[in-house]
Design a protein around this motif. Structure first.
Motif, PDB file in Angstrom:
ATOM      1  N   TYR A   9      46.033  -5.470  18.224  1.00  0.00           N
ATOM      2  CA  TYR A   9      45.337  -5.185  19.486  1.00  0.00           C
ATOM      3  C   TYR A   9      46.186  -5.564  20.697  1.00  0.00           C
ATOM      4  CZ  TYR A   9      41.336  -4.931  22.688  1.00  0.00           C
ATOM      5  OH  TYR A   9      40.482  -4.596  23.711  1.00  0.00           O
ATOM      6  N   LEU A  10      47.077  -6.556  20.506  1.00  0.00           N
ATOM      7  CA  LEU A  10      47.939  -6.996  21.603  1.00  0.00           C
ATOM      8  C   LEU A  10      49.135  -6.066  21.810  1.00  0.00           C
ATOM      9  CD1 LEU A  10      48.021 -10.829  20.821  1.00  0.00           C
ATOM     10  CD2 LEU A  10      46.771  -9.718  22.673  1.00  0.00           C
ATOM     11  N   TRP A  11      49.486  -5.285  20.790  1.00  0.00           N
ATOM     12  CA  TRP A  11      50.690  -4.463  20.862  1.00  0.00           C
ATOM     13  C   TRP A  11      50.432  -3.060  21.388  1.00  0.00           C
ATOM     14  CZ3 TRP A  11      55.488  -6.314  20.485  1.00  0.00           C
ATOM     15  CH2 TRP A  11      55.682  -7.543  19.847  1.00  0.00           C
ATOM     16  N   HIS A  24      50.342  -7.281  26.802  1.00  0.00           N
ATOM     17  CA  HIS A  24      49.384  -8.391  26.914  1.00  0.00           C
ATOM     18  C   HIS A  24      50.005  -9.755  26.622  1.00  0.00           C
ATOM     19  CE1 HIS A  24      46.183  -5.432  27.200  1.00  0.00           C
ATOM     20  NE2 HIS A  24      46.639  -4.851  26.101  1.00  0.00           N
ATOM     21  N   GLY A  25      51.290  -9.789  26.275  1.00  0.00           N
ATOM     22  CA  GLY A  25      51.941 -11.047  25.933  1.00  0.00           C
ATOM     23  C   GLY A  25      52.156 -11.959  27.139  1.00  0.00           C
ATOM     24  N   SER A  56      54.206  -9.688  22.978  1.00  0.00           N
ATOM     25  CA  SER A  56      53.758  -8.296  23.029  1.00  0.00           C
ATOM     26  C   SER A  56      54.033  -7.709  24.417  1.00  0.00           C
ATOM     27  CB  SER A  56      52.262  -8.191  22.698  1.00  0.00           C
ATOM     28  OG  SER A  56      51.482  -8.899  23.623  1.00  0.00           O
ATOM     29  N   LYS A  59      53.498 -10.833  30.965  1.00  0.00           N
ATOM     30  CA  LYS A  59      52.617 -11.110  32.116  1.00  0.00           C
ATOM     31  C   LYS A  59      53.335 -11.995  33.143  1.00  0.00           C
ATOM     32  CE  LYS A  59      48.066 -10.528  29.956  1.00  0.00           C
ATOM     33  NZ  LYS A  59      46.802 -11.196  29.569  1.00  0.00           N
ATOM     34  N   ASP A  87      47.284   0.103  22.816  1.00  0.00           N
ATOM     35  CA  ASP A  87      45.924   0.489  23.195  1.00  0.00           C
ATOM     36  C   ASP A  87      45.487   1.768  22.488  1.00  0.00           C
ATOM     37  OD1 ASP A  87      45.670  -1.651  24.956  1.00  0.00           O
ATOM     38  OD2 ASP A  87      46.659  -0.551  26.576  1.00  0.00           O
ATOM     39  N   SER A  98      52.902 -12.379  18.538  1.00  0.00           N
ATOM     40  CA  SER A  98      52.342 -11.243  19.278  1.00  0.00           C
ATOM     41  C   SER A  98      51.776 -11.699  20.612  1.00  0.00           C
ATOM     42  CB  SER A  98      51.243 -10.568  18.452  1.00  0.00           C
ATOM     43  OG  SER A  98      51.730 -10.126  17.206  1.00  0.00           O
ATOM     44  N   PHE A  99      51.100 -12.840  20.607  1.00  0.00           N
ATOM     45  CA  PHE A  99      50.472 -13.374  21.816  1.00  0.00           C
ATOM     46  C   PHE A  99      51.505 -13.717  22.882  1.00  0.00           C
ATOM     47  CE2 PHE A  99      48.422 -16.895  24.210  1.00  0.00           C
ATOM     48  CZ  PHE A  99      47.320 -16.202  24.685  1.00  0.00           C
ATOM     49  N   SER A 144      46.261  -9.190  16.220  1.00  0.00           N
ATOM     50  CA  SER A 144      47.662  -9.091  16.640  1.00  0.00           C
ATOM     51  C   SER A 144      47.996  -7.664  17.061  1.00  0.00           C
ATOM     52  CB  SER A 144      48.583  -9.526  15.485  1.00  0.00           C
ATOM     53  OG  SER A 144      48.295 -10.839  15.063  1.00  0.00           O
TER      54      SER A 144
END
Length: 284
Positions: free
Chosen positions: A220-222, A277-278, A274, A282, A224, A270-271, A218
């Motif tokens: 990792y999605l928020w 990457h959410g 975020s 996108k 870098d 988060s998916f 999770s």
């Protein structure tokens, strides 16, 4: 502290400890190694008991770490024979865990060590088994142990932050700089084993795997940035512990299971939401 507060604190320590380690597992693309080690430490615990006939003491930790290192070594050895990494983990995980289950069934006998307890744990019993710490007073044994393990993990990550950062992103560069990549790998696997066995009796293997993988995935999605990722992973682990407890109290079900379920819900959020990457960002 109240009965509920000790349970939440214990689970939060599991979330923070596993959250820190899980970030490096995700970055190294070794997430399923958490699943493997969380199950194969059972063999180390059983062998330690068979040798000492005692379920308490440092020998249980030594046995679990040895099993974790054996798992890492066997996976590495199979990879050197050109077996794919996921297949290597599957072969080692199922074989070593099966040996542990067989030993429990045939050699251990009627004691407080069984497969269901190993998988699910029993966090509701945590507040009853206490020890006395200087300047602190009475605290649950599992909470004290997890507090020490969290400090050890935090200390090692702080001391070897640069080495693990480089070996996680570019092992070839790390080797060219003189960093002992294989040694650092086994030190890291030792930390995974320590965190796993410290959490094993309290929350069981299922929640350990959930806390090792899902908060880090999770986080990792928020972001870098690695330092921010470590912090977010810890926060998600704590949040899952708190929310999971109240869900379990609300619907009267397994506390560990609810906490593991909550990590999945937080990952789903988060998916979707975020910022980079959410799915929503996108789409926009």
């Amino acid at each position: 502290m109240t009965y509920a507060a000790w349970i939440i604190l214990t689970a939060a320590l599991v979330g923070m400890t596993c959250g820190l380690i899980g970030v490096f597992l995700i970055l190294r693309k070794m997430a399923m190694m958490a699943d493997a080690i969380s199950h194969t430490v059972l063999l180390g615990i059983v062998l330690a008991y068979l040798i000492t006939r005692d379920l308490q003491g440092i020998h249980m930790l030594v046995g679990a770490i040895s099993a974790g290192l054996l798992t890492a070594f066997l996976v590495q050895w199979l990879r050197s024979l050109d077996v794919q990494q996921d297949a290597s983990m599957g072969i080692v995980f199922t074989t070593v865990f099966a040996i542990g289950v067989i030993l429990i069934s045939t050699s251990v006998g009627n004691i407080h060590l069984d497969v269901q307890h190993a998988l699910m744990g029993e966090i509701t019993f945590i507040p009853w088994e206490k020890t006395v710490l200087p300047m602190v007073g009475e605290v649950p044994k599992a909470t004290a142990l997890l507090g020490v393990v969290f400090f050890i993990v935090l200390l090692f990550i702080t001391l070897f932050y640069k080495e693990w950062k480089i070996t996680s992103f570019d092992p070839a560069l790390a080797a060219s700089l003189g960093i002992p990549v294989l040694f650092m790998h086994y030190v890291f696997m030792s930390l995974v084993s320590i965190a796993t066995v410290a959490s094993f009796d309290a929350v069981g293997a299922i929640m350990v795997v959930a806390m090792l993988i899902t908060p880090a995935a999770s986080a990792y999605l928020w972001t870098d940035r690695l330092p921010v990722m470590l912090i977010i992973s810890c926060l998600i682990g704590v949040l899952a512990a708190v929310i999971g407890y109240f869900i379990a109290a609300w619907i009267d079900t397994s506390i560990s299971g609810s906490m593991a379920f909550t990590t999945g819900i937080l990952f789903l959020i988060s998916f979707i939401f975020s910022p980079k990457h959410g799915i929503v960002s996108k789409y926009i």
